[in-house]
Enzyme design. Structure first.
Site, PDB file in Angstrom:
ATOM      1  N   GLU A  84       0.815  -1.221   0.000  1.00 38.45           N
ATOM      2  CA  GLU A  84       0.000   0.000   0.000  1.00 38.45           C
ATOM      3  C   GLU A  84       0.850   1.272   0.000  1.00 38.45           C
ATOM      4  O   GLU A  84       0.762   2.088   0.935  1.00 38.45           O
ATOM      5  CB  GLU A  84      -0.958   0.011   1.193  1.00 38.45           C
ATOM      6  CG  GLU A  84      -1.940  -1.145   1.180  1.00 38.45           C
ATOM      7  CD  GLU A  84      -2.909  -1.101   2.358  1.00 38.45           C
ATOM      8  OE1 GLU A  84      -2.820  -0.190   3.191  1.00 38.45           O
ATOM      9  OE2 GLU A  84      -3.766  -1.997   2.431  1.00 38.45           O
ATOM     10  N   GLU A 136      -5.093  -8.594   0.653  1.00 41.89           N
ATOM     11  CA  GLU A 136      -5.771  -8.259   1.916  1.00 41.89           C
ATOM     12  C   GLU A 136      -7.246  -8.040   1.652  1.00 41.89           C
ATOM     13  O   GLU A 136      -7.615  -7.310   0.707  1.00 41.89           O
ATOM     14  CB  GLU A 136      -5.245  -6.951   2.539  1.00 41.89           C
ATOM     15  CG  GLU A 136      -3.917  -7.051   3.223  1.00 41.89           C
ATOM     16  CD  GLU A 136      -3.508  -5.740   3.894  1.00 41.89           C
ATOM     17  OE1 GLU A 136      -4.392  -4.926   4.272  1.00 41.89           O
ATOM     18  OE2 GLU A 136      -2.296  -5.536   4.036  1.00 41.89           O
TER      19      GLU A 136
HETATM   20  O1  IFM Z   1      -3.964  -3.153   9.147  1.00 45.74           O
HETATM   21  C1  IFM Z   1      -3.994  -2.613   7.865  1.00 45.74           C
HETATM   22  C2  IFM Z   1      -2.796  -3.082   7.071  1.00 45.74           C
HETATM   23  O2  IFM Z   1      -1.601  -2.773   7.691  1.00 45.74           O
HETATM   24  C3  IFM Z   1      -2.792  -2.439   5.709  1.00 45.74           C
HETATM   25  N1  IFM Z   1      -4.073  -2.599   5.055  1.00 45.74           N
HETATM   26  C4  IFM Z   1      -5.266  -2.294   5.799  1.00 45.74           C
HETATM   27  C5  IFM Z   1      -5.248  -3.014   7.125  1.00 45.74           C
HETATM   28  C6  IFM Z   1      -6.537  -2.680   7.914  1.00 45.74           C
HETATM   29  O3  IFM Z   1      -6.602  -1.312   8.141  1.00 45.74           O
END
Ligand code: IFM
Length: 460
Positions: free
Chosen positions: A180, A363
């Site tokens: 990210e 994710e």
């Molecule tokens: O916890 C975070 C992660 O570090 C990066 N993506 C989103 C998740 C939830 O906010």
């Protein structure tokens, strides 16, 4: 059970309606700072998050990652949990300051040995390691030299990637250069919600470009030094929507957020150009040949997706827009994030068509503030429902032609959720922080059953 919740077994049947590609990867994700703890153990150097957390007011409840889930010491137990889940793959990140305490130069053998143990344990359990090089815990020593604002960081990052390739490339082939990038740059330099905690648009554009340069340099190193390497980056892509009055100005604000959130990294990395709105702003930091250095061949697109994001007009805001919460009239999770599986389906189709790469959902998951019930169980039906409907949306995307090859739940464990501290829990497994006891939630059992059912289907 809530009135509208689908019973768990039926949920699996619904989530399984459409076939996924053979060898579809089911996994879970975590990151170093969020779970490892042991921040001053065995020679680890400080990271920017260690310093940032110590400033009162930065993190809810004054929480820090000092102990987190103590995964540094309990990694074997966590691998055993993953085995029970039957996941095929585990995405974790390496803490740069654990293996290079000052970011470059002297190597910390004890830190390297930790990831040896982790990787060997995963392989012994039949779980493929997916190693992410950067999930936000920059060595503080590099920050002291300007961090992402110093163009030299592309070279520092390439050296770090070389160390990783040479040490782990015999056992790991899946690498993500960054997690990210748009979040840590925008939140770090645009909103001051992450380190280094400044609001400075010029710095933001400079940092964006240097992260992109580091990505390109890292890809080259990994491809050259790891046999059969499979390299990608993990991007968060979510529709950006207007909040507030949804006026023309709010619509423009949402378009601008879209550029930073969804375009600033995938476009230069995969299409060889910055989004038009950003090109002029980044230009002062670009040198001849940079876009060729950034746009290197990769093997897959890592997609993190939770919910749409919102922006509203704010003439005073340095970036020309303000971040906004999801409106009250949309369906939201317990932590206020919009639940919109159709947006997930559309994003998968769009990303797949736009970038022509296999997509791995690196994710997806749901946050909540939860506690065990009187019987000690965590019956997280809302999370099960979220996962069921999002996985079903993923199947719809595949049916519509999206090339989706895998899905990783965020997260294996409840963990340190950045500015929200430990209050927001995303785990399939509950962590009782005082005792560090792990308790698989209902969603963990559901996910294990889903993976088993999928495996049976593959055999048919
Ligand atoms: O916890 C975070 C992660 O570090 C990066 N993506 C989103 C998740 C939830 O906010």
């Amino acid at each position: 059970m809530q009135d509208n919740a689908v019973p768990v077994r039926e949920g699996i049947a619904i989530a399984q309606r459409r076939k996924l590609p053979r060898d579809f990867v089911w996994g879970v994700s975590t990151s170093s700072y969020q779970i490892e703890g042991a921040t001053d153990v065995d020679g680890r150097g400080p990271s920017v998050w260690d310093a940032y957390c110590k400033v009162p007011g930065h993190i809810a409840n004054g929480d820090t990652g000092d102990v987190a889930c103590d995964h540094y010491h309990r990694y074997a137990e966590d691998i055993a949990l993953m085995r029970r889940l039957r996941v095929h793959s585990y995405r974790f990140s390496v803490a740069w300051p654990r293996i290079l305490p000052t970011g470059r130069g002297t190597v910390n053998e004890a830190g390297l040995a930790f990831y040896d143990r982790l990787i060997d344990g995963l392989l012994a359990a039949g779980i493929e390691p997916w190693l992410c090089l950067y999930h936000w815990d920059l060595p503080q020593a590099l920050q002291d030299e300007g961090g992402w604002l110093n163009r030299d960081i592309a070279g520092w990052y390439a050296d770090y990637a070389m160390l990783i390739a040479q040490r782990y490339g015999d056992r790991v082939r899946r690498f993500a250069t960054f997690n990210e990038p748009s979040v840590f740059t925008l939140f770090g330099y645009g909103f001051a919600w992450h380190p280094p905690g400044v609001v400075d648009p010029v710095a933001l554009h400079r940092a964006i470009h240097h992260v992109n340069l580091a990505h390109g340099a890292g890809v080259d190193v990994l491809r050259a030094h790891v046999r059969r390497s499979s390299v990608g980056t993990v991007h968060n892509v979510q529709p950006s929507r207007p909040a507030g009055t949804r006026s023309a100005a709010d619509i423009d604000a949402a378009k601008l957020l879209d550029v930073y959130w969804n375009g600033a990294f995938p476009e230069p990395q995969l299409l060889g150009r910055y989004p038009a709105e950003l090109a002029k702003l980044v230009e002062p930091h670009v040198q001849p040949g940079d876009l060729d250095r950034i746009c290197r061949p990769v093997d897959w697109f890592g997609l993190n997706h939770y919910s749409p994001v919102y922006a509203k007009a704010d003439a005073q805001a340095p970036l020309g827009f303000a971040w906004a919460d999801a409106p009250a009239d949309v369906r939201r999770s317990p932590i206020g994030w919009q639940v919109d599986p159709k947006a997930f389906r559309d994003t998968l189709v769009d990303v797949s068509r736009r970038y022509h790469l296999p997509v791995y959902v690196t994710e997806n998951g749901a946050g909540a503030t939860e506690t065990p019930d009187s019987g000690g169980e965590i019956l997280d039906h809302e999370r099960v429902d979220y996962l069921r409907t999002y996985i079903s949306a993923l199947r719809d995307a595949v049916a519509a032609g999206a090339d989706v090859r895998g899905y990783f739940v965020w997260s294996l464990l409840d963990n340190f959720e950045w500015g929200a501290g430990y209050a927001n829990r995303f785990g399939l497994v509950y962590v009782d922080y005082p005792s560090q006891r792990r308790i698989p939630k209902e969603s963990a059992h559901w996910y294990a059953r889903l993976i088993r059912a999928e495996a049976m289907q593959e055999l048919e």
